[in-house]
Scaffold this motif. Structure first.
Motif, PDB file in Angstrom:
ATOM      1  N   LEU A 109       0.821  -1.080   0.068  1.00 24.55           N
ATOM      2  CA  LEU A 109       0.254  -0.147   0.008  1.00 24.55           C
ATOM      3  C   LEU A 109       0.896   1.268  -0.111  1.00 24.55           C
ATOM      4  CD1 LEU A 109      -2.902   0.867  -0.105  1.00 24.55           C
ATOM      5  CD2 LEU A 109      -2.925   0.934   2.590  1.00 24.55           C
ATOM      6  N   VAL A 110       1.707   1.367   0.678  1.00 26.98           N
ATOM      7  CA  VAL A 110       2.744   2.367   0.823  1.00 26.98           C
ATOM      8  C   VAL A 110       3.395   2.690  -0.571  1.00 26.98           C
ATOM      9  CG1 VAL A 110       4.971   3.550   1.890  1.00 26.98           C
ATOM     10  CG2 VAL A 110       3.315   2.420   3.390  1.00 26.98           C
ATOM     11  N   THR A 111       4.028   1.536  -0.979  1.00 28.06           N
ATOM     12  CA  THR A 111       4.638   1.531  -2.288  1.00 28.06           C
ATOM     13  C   THR A 111       3.843   2.114  -3.475  1.00 28.06           C
ATOM     14  OG1 THR A 111       4.488  -0.581  -2.865  1.00 28.06           O
ATOM     15  CG2 THR A 111       6.437   0.089  -1.828  1.00 28.06           C
ATOM     16  N   CYS A 112       2.485   1.780  -3.195  1.00 31.24           N
ATOM     17  CA  CYS A 112       1.575   2.398  -4.266  1.00 31.24           C
ATOM     18  C   CYS A 112       1.340   3.564  -4.219  1.00 31.24           C
ATOM     19  CB  CYS A 112       0.076   1.618  -4.182  1.00 31.24           C
ATOM     20  SG  CYS A 112       0.250  -0.224  -4.647  1.00 31.24           S
ATOM     21  N   ALA A 231       1.886  -3.390 -22.207  1.00 31.43           N
ATOM     22  CA  ALA A 231       2.518  -2.406 -21.274  1.00 31.43           C
ATOM     23  C   ALA A 231       3.090  -1.386 -22.185  1.00 31.43           C
ATOM     24  CB  ALA A 231       3.517  -3.024 -20.352  1.00 31.43           C
ATOM     25  N   ARG A 232       3.900  -1.840 -23.328  1.00 35.09           N
ATOM     26  CA  ARG A 232       4.756  -0.760 -24.113  1.00 35.09           C
ATOM     27  C   ARG A 232       3.782   0.031 -24.632  1.00 35.09           C
ATOM     28  NH1 ARG A 232       7.985  -4.248 -27.471  1.00 35.09           N
ATOM     29  NH2 ARG A 232       9.751  -4.127 -25.894  1.00 35.09           N
ATOM     30  N   ARG A 233       2.647  -0.315 -25.030  1.00 37.48           N
ATOM     31  CA  ARG A 233       1.624   0.454 -25.905  1.00 37.48           C
ATOM     32  C   ARG A 233       0.924   1.475 -24.798  1.00 37.48           C
ATOM     33  NH1 ARG A 233       3.107  -3.715 -28.656  1.00 37.48           N
ATOM     34  NH2 ARG A 233       2.939  -3.541 -31.131  1.00 37.48           N
ATOM     35  N   LEU A 238      -1.351   5.929 -17.890  1.00 35.95           N
ATOM     36  CA  LEU A 238      -1.957   4.999 -17.619  1.00 35.95           C
ATOM     37  C   LEU A 238      -1.481   3.956 -17.079  1.00 35.95           C
ATOM     38  CD1 LEU A 238      -4.851   3.604 -18.254  1.00 35.95           C
ATOM     39  CD2 LEU A 238      -3.813   2.858 -20.252  1.00 35.95           C
ATOM     40  N   LEU A 239      -0.193   3.757 -17.399  1.00 33.50           N
ATOM     41  CA  LEU A 239       0.620   2.455 -16.778  1.00 33.50           C
ATOM     42  C   LEU A 239       0.729   2.826 -15.203  1.00 33.50           C
ATOM     43  CD1 LEU A 239       2.410  -0.039 -16.983  1.00 33.50           C
ATOM     44  CD2 LEU A 239       4.262   1.353 -17.602  1.00 33.50           C
ATOM     45  N   ARG A 240       1.086   4.097 -14.798  1.00 32.91           N
ATOM     46  CA  ARG A 240       1.082   4.442 -13.613  1.00 32.91           C
ATOM     47  C   ARG A 240       0.016   4.311 -12.608  1.00 32.91           C
ATOM     48  NH1 ARG A 240       5.118   7.531 -11.828  1.00 32.91           N
ATOM     49  NH2 ARG A 240       5.403   8.473 -13.991  1.00 32.91           N
ATOM     50  N   SER A 241      -1.031   4.564 -13.130  1.00 34.08           N
ATOM     51  CA  SER A 241      -2.291   4.283 -12.603  1.00 34.08           C
ATOM     52  C   SER A 241      -2.963   3.010 -12.448  1.00 34.08           C
ATOM     53  CB  SER A 241      -3.592   5.198 -13.671  1.00 34.08           C
ATOM     54  OG  SER A 241      -3.175   6.537 -13.749  1.00 34.08           O
ATOM     55  N   LEU A 242      -2.356   1.916 -13.540  1.00 39.78           N
ATOM     56  CA  LEU A 242      -2.781   0.744 -13.301  1.00 39.78           C
ATOM     57  C   LEU A 242      -2.141   0.087 -12.253  1.00 39.78           C
ATOM     58  CD1 LEU A 242      -3.143  -0.377 -17.057  1.00 39.78           C
ATOM     59  CD2 LEU A 242      -5.012  -0.063 -15.234  1.00 39.78           C
ATOM     60  N   VAL A 248      -2.940  -1.504  -4.631  1.00 41.01           N
ATOM     61  CA  VAL A 248      -4.326  -1.244  -3.979  1.00 41.01           C
ATOM     62  C   VAL A 248      -4.894  -2.451  -3.695  1.00 41.01           C
ATOM     63  CG1 VAL A 248      -6.299  -0.018  -3.329  1.00 41.01           C
ATOM     64  CG2 VAL A 248      -4.132   1.301  -4.112  1.00 41.01           C
ATOM     65  N   VAL A 249      -5.255  -3.084  -4.952  1.00 41.55           N
ATOM     66  CA  VAL A 249      -6.370  -4.407  -4.858  1.00 41.55           C
ATOM     67  C   VAL A 249      -5.377  -5.360  -4.328  1.00 41.55           C
ATOM     68  CG1 VAL A 249      -7.255  -6.020  -6.593  1.00 41.55           C
ATOM     69  CG2 VAL A 249      -7.482  -3.546  -6.951  1.00 41.55           C
ATOM     70  N   ALA A 250      -4.137  -5.414  -4.595  1.00 40.76           N
ATOM     71  CA  ALA A 250      -3.057  -6.611  -3.648  1.00 40.76           C
ATOM     72  C   ALA A 250      -3.318  -6.318  -2.386  1.00 40.76           C
ATOM     73  CB  ALA A 250      -1.935  -6.542  -4.480  1.00 40.76           C
TER      74      ALA A 250
END
Length: 257
Positions: A109-112, A231-233, A238-242, A248-250
């Motif tokens: 959670l902290v790293t997210c 991920a490359r595309r 968006l990548l940061r948000s995902l 958070v889900v994890a």
């Protein structure tokens, strides 16, 4: 395992392979599946680590262009996490179950939160460096603090690893001024090193379900390659948000699952 269980493991391996090289929370998908088909927790963890190594290989191949961008950093991070993965594997076999799992959700959670705030934190650090008289040149070498957190993430990756990809992205994004996609490639290759070293140790001394390993290996290598291409595309935002959402889900799954 019957046919349904085998199909579930294959599905879990493919999905985990995608997550390995995209958002970095592969074990949060595959590990519960292995528990659901009846494996004891430690056997599930060990078999999961070995079985997902090909997924990391597929992801590394998919990220081959990004891995060429910063070869010196890539080699250093891979070496550090390889050594740390051995320590993590030794801890798994030596410590009582549940020691790391108790704090893992909070670490994730902290790293997210750190990943989400990384652009602002980087700007703040740049201003501080400028005020302190630094030339403001990009940071393309690992600082001692970054090395410490790379090692800690590698240890965790060798021990359990759920969310280790998120932690590694946070560590490298804060410690280096390089493109996030390149960081994603280094993250995938470094966690592959951690898991590979741990897998060798587990193969020799741990209880492994080789049928599960085989199913995970075949399906995760395809998923890992697909995840890297996806991920490359993606846009960086968006990548940061995902990454943040996945982390958070994890953490929620570990806290309440």
């Amino acid at each position: 395992m019957d046919g349904v269980d085998q199909a579930l493991v294959v599905l879990a391996g493919f999905g985990a392979g995608i997550l390995t090289s995209s958002v970095g929370v592969a074990s949060l998908l595959s590990f519960p599946f292995l528990l659901a088909v009846g494996l004891p927790p430690v056997t599930a963890n060990v078999s999961n680590t070995i079985g997902l190594v090909p997924g990391g290989l597929g992801g590394a191949v998919g990220y081959r262009e990004e891995l060429r961008a910063e070869p010196a950093i890539t080699r250093q991070v891979i070496a550090l996490t390889g050594v740390a993965g051995a320590v993590g594997a030794a801890l798994l076999l030596a410590l009582p179950p549940g020691v790391f799992e108790a704090i893992v959700p909070w670490l994730i959670l902290v790293t997210c939160l750190v990943v989400g705030a990384q652009p602002r934190i980087s700007r703040w650090l740049a201003v501080r460096r400028e005020r302190a008289g630094h030339d403001g040149s990009p940071r393309v070498r690992l600082s001692p603090v970054t090395i410490l957190f790379v090692l800690l993430t590698g240890v965790y990756g060798g021990y359990f690893g759920a969310g280790a990809g998120v932690m590694m992205i946070a560590t490298l994004a804060l410690g280096l001024d390089i493109d996030l996609r390149v960081i994603g490639g280094i993250r995938t290759a470094s966690l592959l090193a951690s898991n590979l070293v741990a897998a060798v140790i587990f193969t020799v001394v741990a209880d492994v379900d080789w049928a599960v390993v085989g199913l995970l290996a075949v399906s995760s290598i395809v998923g890992g390659y697909v995840g890297a291409r996806v991920a490359r595309r993606m846009s960086v935002s968006l990548l940061r948000s995902l990454v943040v959402v996945a982390g958070v889900v994890a953490s929620g799954a570990l806290l309440f699952g």
